[in-house]
Design an enzyme around this catalytic site. Structure first.
Site, PDB file in Angstrom:
ATOM      1  N   GLU A 136      65.624  35.626 -43.649  1.00  0.00           N
ATOM      2  CA  GLU A 136      64.391  35.399 -44.407  1.00  0.00           C
ATOM      3  C   GLU A 136      64.310  33.906 -44.693  1.00  0.00           C
ATOM      4  OE1 GLU A 136      63.989  37.629 -48.113  1.00  0.00           O
ATOM      5  OE2 GLU A 136      62.739  36.044 -48.962  1.00  0.00           O
ATOM      6  N   GLU A 141      57.584  28.948 -52.318  1.00  0.00           N
ATOM      7  CA  GLU A 141      57.734  30.084 -53.223  1.00  0.00           C
ATOM      8  C   GLU A 141      58.024  29.575 -54.623  1.00  0.00           C
ATOM      9  OE1 GLU A 141      61.260  32.423 -52.650  1.00  0.00           O
ATOM     10  OE2 GLU A 141      60.229  34.254 -53.229  1.00  0.00           O
TER      11      GLU A 141
END
Ligand SMILES: *[C@@H]1O[C@H](CO)[C@@H](O)[C@H](O)[C@H]1NC(C)=O
Ligand SMILES: *[C@@H]1O[C@H](CO)[C@@H](O)[C@H](O)[C@H]1NC(C)=O
Ligand SMILES: *[C@@H]1O[C@H](CO)[C@@H](O)[C@H](O)[C@H]1NC(C)=O
Ligand SMILES: *[C@@H]1O[C@H](CO)[C@@H](O)[C@H](O)[C@H]1NC(C)=O
Ligand SMILES: *[C@@H]1O[C@H](CO)[C@@H](O)[C@H](O)[C@H]1NC(C)=O
Ligand SMILES: *[C@@H]1O[C@H](CO)[C@@H](O)[C@H](O)[C@H]1NC(C)=O
Ligand SMILES: *[C@@H]1O[C@H](CO)[C@@H](O)[C@H](O)[C@H]1NC(C)=O
Ligand SMILES: *[C@@H]1O[C@H](CO)[C@@H](O)[C@H](O)[C@H]1NC(C)=O
Ligand SMILES: *[C@@H]1O[C@H](CO)[C@@H](O)[C@H](O)[C@H]1NC(C)=O
Ligand SMILES: *[C@@H]1O[C@H](CO)[C@@H](O)[C@H](O)[C@H]1NC(C)=O
Length: 321
Positions: A136, A141
């Site tokens: 990932e 973010e």
């Protein structure tokens, strides 16, 4: 990835690229309404346990939670509904690319990103059905406006990063193994730039996020909208790019004996989503530390107007291979 040696490619020298770089050609340009063609709406239960209801495309368009013109794509959450305790969560959107990506460069030209207490927006890559074995990569973010501007990897066992790397950001943690420390991953905070996330990002009209994944490293760059040093190939969405000329990245995750990138990263989709609360933004310690009021779920339930600015506005996504 077609990392063509610049000695052998005439076009590269014609358009003015210096010799010896890492050269890629444009493979995909997604702009405005094109996001509807290149992405699918995921009306799933949020795997990160957010206070969210991800709607399908029909619902998103009818509620104007997604909106597109020829040169802009907006993705946002409901900002009018007060939620009851038994509602599943605030309506929002999660989209996943139809295509799979291995080694590649992706550049996002972003005007605005979601902000507000309780928000947890992300632009990232993974293979949902094979997580964390396929890896990932969280390009962009953050949560609650604050613990922000961070790029993180999450992987299977046996993947750690060396803190001795050439990057402008700072490692918060170096073990990428998702089974360690409640899946905190190996995260690099973009310490040099307070405008890389949230309200600061929106105030300056956003900028460009780029990620390069090779078998040797995974790098993330961010350039502010008015940064005079934005590489011309990034600013113009050029056909051919040369990442060697992009300067020191904000985050630089390198292959080593501590982490074999080839075996920890497989085919990934690109995902863009906006959730609320959940495992990160809603973690009481993290939520409280951000200075946000009440507890996360109560706040998100009762303050729809706080989410008027909880939207992504993206001009384009370009992919080079
Ligand atoms: C997603 O949509 C499908 C088809 O409409 C539906 O069967 C499914 O229950 C929905 N999932 C969620 C979590 O709402
Ligand atoms: C989209 O979601 C709405 C609301 O849950 C549902 O009524 C509708 O059938 C769904 N449409 C599709 C195409 O799944
Ligand atoms: C949908 O959102 C866009 C962008 O914010 C806005 O320009 C448009 O007027 C909205 N449409 C409706 C029907 O509210
Ligand atoms: C929520 O659901 C529970 C269990 O079904 C029920 O007892 C309660 O009255 C509901 N609360 C509201 C505000 O609807
Ligand atoms: C990595 O090094 C930087 C600079 O020396 C330091 O500030 C940071 O705390 C270190 N991070 C980790 C996880 O050791
Ligand atoms: C970013 O903001 C923090 C907190 O306001 C401040 O301490 C720091 O100096 C700022 N960093 C830069 C590079 O401006
Ligand atoms: C970005 O990260 C730095 C370093 O941790 C932090 O001081 C700053 O507040 C963050 N930026 C924003 C907009 O919160
Ligand atoms: C960890 O990865 C290295 C290669 O990077 C490999 O040599 C080693 O056998 C691996 N260890 C385990 C326990 O899988
Ligand atoms: C990554 O690092 C490991 C350990 O040094 C090495 O065996 C492997 O060949 C490297 N991968 C590439 C693509 O160079
Ligand atoms: C967070 O704050 C709430 C009240 O605002 C309090 O009830 C809770 O114990 C706090 N949790 C932590 C982990 O600090």
């Amino acid at each position: 990835m077609k990392a063509i040696s610049s000695r052998t490619i005439v076009l590269a020298s014609l358009v003015g690229f210096a010799v010896g770089g890492k050269i890629y050609t444009l493979n995909e340009c997604v702009r405005g309404e094109g996001f509807y063609d290149s992405f699918n709406f995921e009306n799933i239960t949020d795997p990160t346990h957010g206070r969210v209801t991800y709607v399908n495309r029909t619902t998103a368009e009818s509620l104007n939670l997604t909106y597109a013109t020829s040169d802009t794509f907006i993705l946002r959450a409901d900002d009018t509904t007060v939620l009851g305790v038994n509602d599943t969560g605030r309506n929002s959107v999660r989209i996943r690319s139809n295509r799979w990506y291995h080694e590649h460069v992706v550049v996002f030209d972003i005007q605005h990103m979601p902000e507000g207490c309780g928000t947890w927006p992300a632009i990232w890559e993974t293979k949902e059905s094979d997580w964390p074995a396929s890896g990932e990569i969280d390009i962009l973010e953050g949560a609650n406006n604050v613990v922000p501007n961070q790029s993180t990897l999450h992987t299977s066992h046996n993947c750690s990063m060396s803190n001795h790397t050439h990057q402008t950001g700072t490692f918060l943690t170096t073990n990428c193994d998702a089974s360690v420390a409640y899946n905190v991953g190996c995260g690099v905070q973009h310490t040099r730039d307070n405008n890389s996330f949230g309200p600061g990002f929106n105030r300056i009209g956003g900028g460009w996020y780029a990620m390069e994944r090779t078998l040797h490293y995974i790098k993330v760059w961010f350039w502010e909208r008015d940064d005079p040093c934005v590489p011309l190939d990034v600013r113009t969405g050029a056909w051919i790019i040369d990442t060697e000329h992009w300067g020191i990245p904000a985050a630089n995750f390198r292959n080593s004996t501590e982490c074999d990138i080839r075996s920890h990263f497989g085919a990934n989709n690109i995902i863009i989503d906006l959730t609320f609360c959940g495992d990160w933004a809603g973690n009481p310690a993290i939520y409280n530390a951000s200075g946000c009021p009440l507890d996360c779920v109560t706040y998100v339930n009762n303050n729809p107007s706080a989410f008027t600015n909880a939207y992504f506005q993206i001009s384009s996504m370009t992919v080079y291979e």
